[in-house]
Design a protein around this motif. Sequence first.
Motif, PDB file in Angstrom:
ATOM      1  N   ASP A 102      39.627  39.074  38.251  1.00  0.00           N
ATOM      2  CA  ASP A 102      41.075  39.765  37.766  1.00  0.00           C
ATOM      3  C   ASP A 102      42.446  39.427  38.300  1.00  0.00           C
ATOM      4  O   ASP A 102      43.425  39.435  37.917  1.00  0.00           O
ATOM      5  CB  ASP A 102      40.737  41.188  38.194  1.00  0.00           C
ATOM      6  N   MET A 103      42.130  38.815  39.940  1.00  0.00           N
ATOM      7  CA  MET A 103      43.599  38.471  40.344  1.00  0.00           C
ATOM      8  C   MET A 103      43.882  37.258  39.685  1.00  0.00           C
ATOM      9  O   MET A 103      45.272  36.990  39.510  1.00  0.00           O
ATOM     10  CB  MET A 103      43.386  38.211  41.936  1.00  0.00           C
ATOM     11  N   MET A 104      43.065  36.402  39.111  1.00  0.00           N
ATOM     12  CA  MET A 104      43.809  34.951  38.619  1.00  0.00           C
ATOM     13  C   MET A 104      44.277  35.577  37.158  1.00  0.00           C
ATOM     14  O   MET A 104      45.244  34.789  36.975  1.00  0.00           O
ATOM     15  CB  MET A 104      42.543  34.162  38.236  1.00  0.00           C
ATOM     16  N   ARG A 105      43.618  36.496  36.476  1.00  0.00           N
ATOM     17  CA  ARG A 105      44.210  36.758  35.381  1.00  0.00           C
ATOM     18  C   ARG A 105      45.680  37.225  35.372  1.00  0.00           C
ATOM     19  O   ARG A 105      46.556  37.165  34.563  1.00  0.00           O
ATOM     20  CB  ARG A 105      43.200  37.548  34.519  1.00  0.00           C
ATOM     21  N   LEU A 118      47.785  36.509  37.622  1.00  0.00           N
ATOM     22  CA  LEU A 118      48.657  35.484  37.971  1.00  0.00           C
ATOM     23  C   LEU A 118      48.918  34.774  36.867  1.00  0.00           C
ATOM     24  O   LEU A 118      49.647  33.774  36.512  1.00  0.00           O
ATOM     25  CB  LEU A 118      48.043  34.688  39.186  1.00  0.00           C
ATOM     26  N   GLY A 119      48.166  34.880  35.751  1.00  0.00           N
ATOM     27  CA  GLY A 119      48.495  34.305  34.364  1.00  0.00           C
ATOM     28  C   GLY A 119      47.619  33.043  34.339  1.00  0.00           C
ATOM     29  O   GLY A 119      47.846  32.060  33.419  1.00  0.00           O
ATOM     30  N   HIS A 120      46.441  32.798  35.158  1.00  0.00           N
ATOM     31  CA  HIS A 120      45.617  31.685  34.730  1.00  0.00           C
ATOM     32  C   HIS A 120      44.337  32.274  34.050  1.00  0.00           C
ATOM     33  O   HIS A 120      44.128  33.267  33.662  1.00  0.00           O
ATOM     34  CB  HIS A 120      44.942  31.292  36.350  1.00  0.00           C
ATOM     35  N   ALA A 121      43.741  31.040  33.802  1.00  0.00           N
ATOM     36  CA  ALA A 121      42.221  31.456  32.900  1.00  0.00           C
ATOM     37  C   ALA A 121      41.194  30.994  33.677  1.00  0.00           C
ATOM     38  O   ALA A 121      40.720  29.987  33.638  1.00  0.00           O
ATOM     39  CB  ALA A 121      42.520  30.567  31.470  1.00  0.00           C
ATOM     40  N   PRO A 122      40.591  31.835  34.347  1.00  0.00           N
ATOM     41  CA  PRO A 122      39.384  31.618  35.117  1.00  0.00           C
ATOM     42  C   PRO A 122      38.022  31.710  34.342  1.00  0.00           C
ATOM     43  O   PRO A 122      37.885  32.438  33.364  1.00  0.00           O
ATOM     44  CB  PRO A 122      39.402  32.748  36.250  1.00  0.00           C
ATOM     45  N   VAL A 123      37.170  30.814  34.644  1.00  0.00           N
ATOM     46  CA  VAL A 123      35.675  30.714  34.202  1.00  0.00           C
ATOM     47  C   VAL A 123      34.940  31.021  35.333  1.00  0.00           C
ATOM     48  O   VAL A 123      34.955  30.374  36.337  1.00  0.00           O
ATOM     49  CB  VAL A 123      35.631  29.562  33.346  1.00  0.00           C
TER      50      VAL A 123
END
Length: 609
Positions: free
Chosen positions: A506-509, A511-516
């Motif tokens: 959730d934190m990465m999303r 920040l605008g990133h695409a986590p897997v």
Amino acid sequence: MRSALEEAHAESARLTVRLQAMEQRLAAGRALASARRGAEDDDAVIGEAFEDLWSLTAELEEANARLARETAARRAELAAVDAALHESEERLRLAHRYAGAGAWEWDIPANTVTWSAEYRDMLGLGPQAQPTMESWMGGMLSEDREAVERAIRRMLQDPDMSEIEVEYRARHPGKGILWLSGRGRLQRDAEGNPWRLTGLSIDITARKRAEIALRDANENLRREVEKEVAAREAAQAGVTQTLKLEALGRLTGGIAHDFNNLLAVVSAGISLLARTEDPARRERLTGSIATASQRGADLTRRLLTFARRQALRPEPIALSPWMGELGAMLSRSLQADIAVEIEVAEDAWPLHADPSELELALTNLALNARDAMPRGGTLRIAARNTVLDGTEDPDGLRGEFLRLDVSDTGTGMAPEVLARAFEPFFTTKAGSGSGLGLAHAYGFARQSGGAARVRSQEGHGTCITLHLPRAAEEASAPAPAEAAAERPLRVLVVEDEEAVAGLVLDMMRHLGHAPVHAANPATALEMLVRGLEPDLVFTDVLMPGGMDGLDLARHLKEGRPALPVLLTSGYGGAPARVAEAGLPLLRKPYTLGALRDALTAAAAGRKAG
């Protein structure tokens, strides 16, 4: 005396010759008188002859008397010399007897041996025993005979050797085994060949037995001391174990107390957040939860440092500018009536330590000093070079170190407080303080390869000394960091805790990133094999199973060296392995801003590489 006797004999002989000549003249005069009866000339000749005869007789008698006197004096002198010689021989015999010494002599060309009576008595040999080299050697114990024969042979063959000294054991028929010490002097003939060996043997049995008894006594004493030391060490180990258990109890109790307080803030804050719509109140509650979270992070960080489990990132630090910035920060942070003094020796070496942990340690020490100076005072931080040789330091430190002294003019510590100063969760601050400030500084110094010491006296302030290793290279000024363009990143998140993984995603999303997400390193590798092309791998260090985050990083370095890896851990992981990996580490817990900065730095590192 001899020349006087010779002269007397010569004088007597001369007088005898003269007497014989006079007798011949007298006989001649008598013959002439009978041939010339009544002649007056003849009477005169005979008268002169008689006068000469009487004169010569007197001289002869005087010479004989002088000869008798000289002979008597010579005999008296010879008698005195003989008596002195006899007395000297008797004294020597007594000295040999009372000293336990016996004389012997070896005629080497004739191979004959002479023993004194004392030597025979010493060995218990009767008059029937024949003194030979074979019987002398035969009386020794076989264990010593070879060494004595070798010593004699070496002396006979070496022209520069003239003395011999050996110790050997001989068997006495009544006294048993005797220890003897033999010393002899070798005489050589005109051609330098061995001629005669003369010497003494002394009975040293009493001395040897005393030495053996002393050695046995020392050995017995050593064994007794070892037993006593072992018993004391066992007892001390039991006491130490008890103290460790007590310390562990205090430690766990302190941790439970502090974390319960923090969890109470978090749980209560969450409950209230769910029941309020007031933005101002929600902001206050959010701030309280964030503060509790940060305090919990600081608490675990100090614990890990004290336990030497924190993964340190040591680097060369130039002390002068670094300490100047620290002093300015402390001057702003501490109360106005506390003067902060920073003193760094001009020749101070660069320091090898983790800058952030060093700052935290010195800040903790400064806060402790502030609390010890409620009415103000002086906080002084001094740095200088020192070389330890292992003898002056309780931990046996050797080498070149930087000595940092953090001293104050506060109330000082009582002896019972001083003894527990570095103990975790020990504090004298009722109602405040975790008791981990000094413990953190101690753990940081030990993990950095140094040590921490404390000196204090009630009413005279406290001084905390940190010995930290010297850097092998000079500290270089940091290059200006290039601002990395923030762009969306495809991040492979490897985290085994589902709750933590959900928050990180959730934190990465946000920040605008695409986590897997991958639940473990093996799954992450499978995803990469199936074609996943991430910009960065964000992995926890400690995970269950046969592979952890460091193992994953090693596989990626071998197969995909251009793919950057960012580590994260709340435990510090095997700190030596983390430090050896040379990878960036984001410590748990972390804020959204810390995560953003870490991802940006990792991405910038990949581009620079």
